[in-house]
Design a protein around this motif. Structure first.
Motif, PDB file in Angstrom:
ATOM      1  N   VAL A   1     -11.072 -34.975  -4.638  1.00  0.00           N
ATOM      2  CA  VAL A   1     -11.250 -35.889  -3.298  1.00  0.00           C
ATOM      3  C   VAL A   1      -9.918 -35.875  -2.791  1.00  0.00           C
ATOM      4  O   VAL A   1      -9.590 -35.571  -1.609  1.00  0.00           O
ATOM      5  CB  VAL A   1     -11.709 -37.443  -3.619  1.00  0.00           C
ATOM      6  N   LEU A   2      -8.741 -36.103  -3.639  1.00  0.00           N
ATOM      7  CA  LEU A   2      -7.441 -36.189  -3.233  1.00  0.00           C
ATOM      8  C   LEU A   2      -6.722 -34.707  -2.777  1.00  0.00           C
ATOM      9  O   LEU A   2      -6.321 -34.438  -1.458  1.00  0.00           O
ATOM     10  CB  LEU A   2      -6.409 -36.493  -4.385  1.00  0.00           C
ATOM     11  N   ALA A   3      -7.379 -33.707  -3.273  1.00  0.00           N
ATOM     12  CA  ALA A   3      -7.206 -32.540  -2.907  1.00  0.00           C
ATOM     13  C   ALA A   3      -7.705 -32.170  -1.608  1.00  0.00           C
ATOM     14  O   ALA A   3      -7.215 -31.417  -0.726  1.00  0.00           O
ATOM     15  CB  ALA A   3      -7.469 -31.250  -3.998  1.00  0.00           C
TER      16      ALA A   3
ATOM     17  N   ASP B   1     -10.740 -42.128  -1.314  1.00  0.00           N
ATOM     18  CA  ASP B   1     -10.147 -42.361  -2.475  1.00  0.00           C
ATOM     19  C   ASP B   1     -11.383 -42.759  -3.659  1.00  0.00           C
ATOM     20  O   ASP B   1     -12.203 -43.264  -2.903  1.00  0.00           O
ATOM     21  CB  ASP B   1      -8.923 -43.035  -2.555  1.00  0.00           C
ATOM     22  N   VAL B   2     -11.367 -42.395  -4.658  1.00  0.00           N
ATOM     23  CA  VAL B   2     -12.105 -42.829  -5.900  1.00  0.00           C
ATOM     24  C   VAL B   2     -11.689 -44.312  -6.087  1.00  0.00           C
ATOM     25  O   VAL B   2     -10.641 -44.548  -6.666  1.00  0.00           O
ATOM     26  CB  VAL B   2     -12.288 -42.141  -6.691  1.00  0.00           C
ATOM     27  N   ASP B   3     -12.643 -45.303  -6.315  1.00  0.00           N
ATOM     28  CA  ASP B   3     -12.221 -46.758  -6.813  1.00  0.00           C
ATOM     29  C   ASP B   3     -12.403 -46.385  -8.295  1.00  0.00           C
ATOM     30  O   ASP B   3     -13.627 -46.451  -8.883  1.00  0.00           O
ATOM     31  CB  ASP B   3     -12.978 -47.760  -6.355  1.00  0.00           C
ATOM     32  N   PHE B   4     -11.339 -46.240  -9.027  1.00  0.00           N
ATOM     33  CA  PHE B   4     -11.532 -45.870 -10.608  1.00  0.00           C
ATOM     34  C   PHE B   4     -12.318 -46.875 -11.245  1.00  0.00           C
ATOM     35  O   PHE B   4     -13.216 -46.497 -12.180  1.00  0.00           O
ATOM     36  CB  PHE B   4     -10.317 -45.722 -11.122  1.00  0.00           C
TER      37      PHE B   4
ATOM     38  N   LEU C   1     -16.415 -44.179  -4.086  1.00  0.00           N
ATOM     39  CA  LEU C   1     -15.876 -43.243  -3.193  1.00  0.00           C
ATOM     40  C   LEU C   1     -15.856 -44.006  -1.743  1.00  0.00           C
ATOM     41  O   LEU C   1     -17.020 -44.411  -1.433  1.00  0.00           O
ATOM     42  CB  LEU C   1     -16.314 -41.891  -2.563  1.00  0.00           C
ATOM     43  N   ALA C   2     -14.627 -44.612  -1.225  1.00  0.00           N
ATOM     44  CA  ALA C   2     -14.369 -44.952  -0.019  1.00  0.00           C
ATOM     45  C   ALA C   2     -13.184 -44.509   0.726  1.00  0.00           C
ATOM     46  O   ALA C   2     -12.518 -43.745   0.282  1.00  0.00           O
ATOM     47  CB  ALA C   2     -13.931 -46.389  -0.330  1.00  0.00           C
TER      48      ALA C   2
END
Length: 132
Positions: free
Chosen positions: A25-27, A42-45, A79-80
């Motif tokens: 997602v960041l890439a 970004d992913v809410d870990f 994912l948000a």
């Protein structure tokens, strides 16, 4: 006596998958830094980890055609869209390269830490099986 990898590896097997997903997602955010209208994600870990812990059985497979399999993958857990820290530059893009690079590097370090921890777990199990 059977070895339960879920008990032996604990939560770390799930964190590795989430870290890999977050790296993608960041890439993707970095790759689309100049794309007009692109919204950084970004992913809410914590949410993704709790969903991974409660998931039973992993991927579900359903046959949709006699020669195909459909993987029952749901959209990325947690994912948000990220709330931008800077005002809109006029093109609608919310990617801040400095934040994305920092998050990518931090995620990479945490992924390496998880890999090393899992390696230690496997090394310990190997020693136990050999009776060392």
């Amino acid at each position: 006596m059977a070895i339960s990898f879920d008990k032996a590896l604990g939560i770390h097997q799930h964190t590795l998958g989430i870290r890999s997903q977050r790296a993608e997602v960041l890439a993707n955010n970095i790759a689309n830094a100049d794309t007009p209208g692109y919204k950084a994600q970004d992913v809410d870990f914590d949410q993704a980890l709790s969903q991974a812990k409660t998931a039973q059985g992993g991927l579900s497979m359903a046959k949709t055609h006699q020669n195909h399999f459909k993987l029952g993958l749901e959209p990325a857990a947690g994912l948000a869209y990220r709330v931008p820290l800077q005002p809109d530059t006029g093109d609608g893009n919310t990617v801040d390269l400095n934040i994305e690079r920092n998050n990518f590097m931090q995620n990479n370090l945490e992924q390496q830490m998880t890999l090393e921890f899992l390696g230690g777990k496997f090394q310990g199990m190997r020693k136990a099986l050999r009776g060392e």
